[in-house]
Design an enzyme around this catalytic site. Sequence first.
Site, PDB file in Angstrom:
ATOM      1  N   LYS A  30       0.815  -1.214   0.000  1.00  0.00           N
ATOM      2  CA  LYS A  30       0.000   0.000   0.000  1.00  0.00           C
ATOM      3  C   LYS A  30       0.856   1.274   0.000  1.00  0.00           C
ATOM      4  CE  LYS A  30      -3.899  -2.157   2.367  1.00  0.00           C
ATOM      5  NZ  LYS A  30      -4.739  -2.082   3.594  1.00  0.00           N
ATOM      6  N   TYR A  38     -12.492  -2.434  -3.838  1.00  0.00           N
ATOM      7  CA  TYR A  38     -13.036  -2.358  -2.482  1.00  0.00           C
ATOM      8  C   TYR A  38     -14.567  -2.265  -2.449  1.00  0.00           C
ATOM      9  CZ  TYR A  38      -8.310  -1.808  -0.647  1.00  0.00           C
ATOM     10  OH  TYR A  38      -7.002  -2.013  -0.305  1.00  0.00           O
ATOM     11  N   PHE A  66     -15.668   3.587   6.691  1.00  0.00           N
ATOM     12  CA  PHE A  66     -14.282   3.884   6.313  1.00  0.00           C
ATOM     13  C   PHE A  66     -14.039   3.851   4.803  1.00  0.00           C
ATOM     14  CE2 PHE A  66     -14.500  -0.698   7.230  1.00  0.00           C
ATOM     15  CZ  PHE A  66     -13.991  -1.234   6.053  1.00  0.00           C
ATOM     16  N   ARG A 108      -1.150 -14.929   3.626  1.00  0.00           N
ATOM     17  CA  ARG A 108      -1.895 -14.346   4.745  1.00  0.00           C
ATOM     18  C   ARG A 108      -1.123 -14.503   6.064  1.00  0.00           C
ATOM     19  NH1 ARG A 108      -5.785 -10.800   3.886  1.00  0.00           N
ATOM     20  NH2 ARG A 108      -6.768 -11.421   5.812  1.00  0.00           N
ATOM     21  N   THR A 144      -5.090  -8.169  10.233  1.00  0.00           N
ATOM     22  CA  THR A 144      -5.437  -6.865   9.656  1.00  0.00           C
ATOM     23  C   THR A 144      -5.029  -5.713  10.568  1.00  0.00           C
ATOM     24  OG1 THR A 144      -7.280  -7.862   8.476  1.00  0.00           O
ATOM     25  CG2 THR A 144      -7.351  -5.478   8.757  1.00  0.00           C
ATOM     26  N   ARG A 156       2.789  -7.052   8.903  1.00  0.00           N
ATOM     27  CA  ARG A 156       2.029  -6.051   9.648  1.00  0.00           C
ATOM     28  C   ARG A 156       2.487  -5.951  11.099  1.00  0.00           C
ATOM     29  NH1 ARG A 156      -3.741  -7.779   7.145  1.00  0.00           N
ATOM     30  NH2 ARG A 156      -3.746  -6.423   5.307  1.00  0.00           N
ATOM     31  N   ASN A 189      -1.925  -0.175   7.359  1.00  0.00           N
ATOM     32  CA  ASN A 189      -1.428  -1.503   7.700  1.00  0.00           C
ATOM     33  C   ASN A 189      -0.517  -2.124   6.642  1.00  0.00           C
ATOM     34  OD1 ASN A 189      -3.332  -2.327   5.816  1.00  0.00           O
ATOM     35  ND2 ASN A 189      -4.536  -3.530   7.263  1.00  0.00           N
ATOM     36  N   HIS A 231      -1.994  -5.312   1.475  1.00  0.00           N
ATOM     37  CA  HIS A 231      -3.259  -6.017   1.270  1.00  0.00           C
ATOM     38  C   HIS A 231      -2.940  -7.383   0.692  1.00  0.00           C
ATOM     39  CE1 HIS A 231      -7.213  -7.119  -0.322  1.00  0.00           C
ATOM     40  NE2 HIS A 231      -6.543  -7.495  -1.405  1.00  0.00           N
ATOM     41  N   GLU A 268      -9.253 -10.490  -7.818  1.00  0.00           N
ATOM     42  CA  GLU A 268      -8.336  -9.368  -7.698  1.00  0.00           C
ATOM     43  C   GLU A 268      -7.229  -9.416  -8.748  1.00  0.00           C
ATOM     44  OE1 GLU A 268      -7.273  -9.638  -3.553  1.00  0.00           O
ATOM     45  OE2 GLU A 268      -9.129  -8.639  -2.928  1.00  0.00           O
TER      46      GLU A 268
END
Length: 149
Positions: free
Chosen positions: A9, A49, A57, A85, A91, A102, A112, A115, A126
């Site tokens: 990100k 998203y 948010f 993951r 998250t 993270r 964070n 993604h 995705e």
Amino acid sequence: MERTFVMIKPDAVQRKLIGEIVQRIERKGLKLVAAKLMTVPQSLAETHYAEHKERPFYNSLISFITSAPVFAMVLEGEDAVNISRHIIGATNPSEASLGTIRGDLGLTVGRNVVHGSDSVESAEREIALWFDESEISSYTLPEDVWVYE
């Protein structure tokens, strides 16, 4: 082999963490088969998203993800979604284990760092949003024999 989508990100790109994050992924044994540094168009952010559209948010998430470049990737490996993951962590960085991306590099949910697709179905959706099939490479690494039985 399974594929998954991971995006570094804007916060991590601005903090110059691309190399460290990619290194962690590759060290684990996942193979990078597509990658690009890009500023996310509004329409792509909204489509990506869309499931969060009704959440409070959503607007700040769209603003954030389009605010600066991201580093989008397709990773490949056995059980790639679950493995990525685990590397990424929870998250909420304050709940993520130390040793995860993270847990080591993030501080807040809103920043964070990364993604990652949460299921094989999400990964397929995705990847198709972010990459044309022609942008995804297929190749064998010599060390693959040391990663998989």
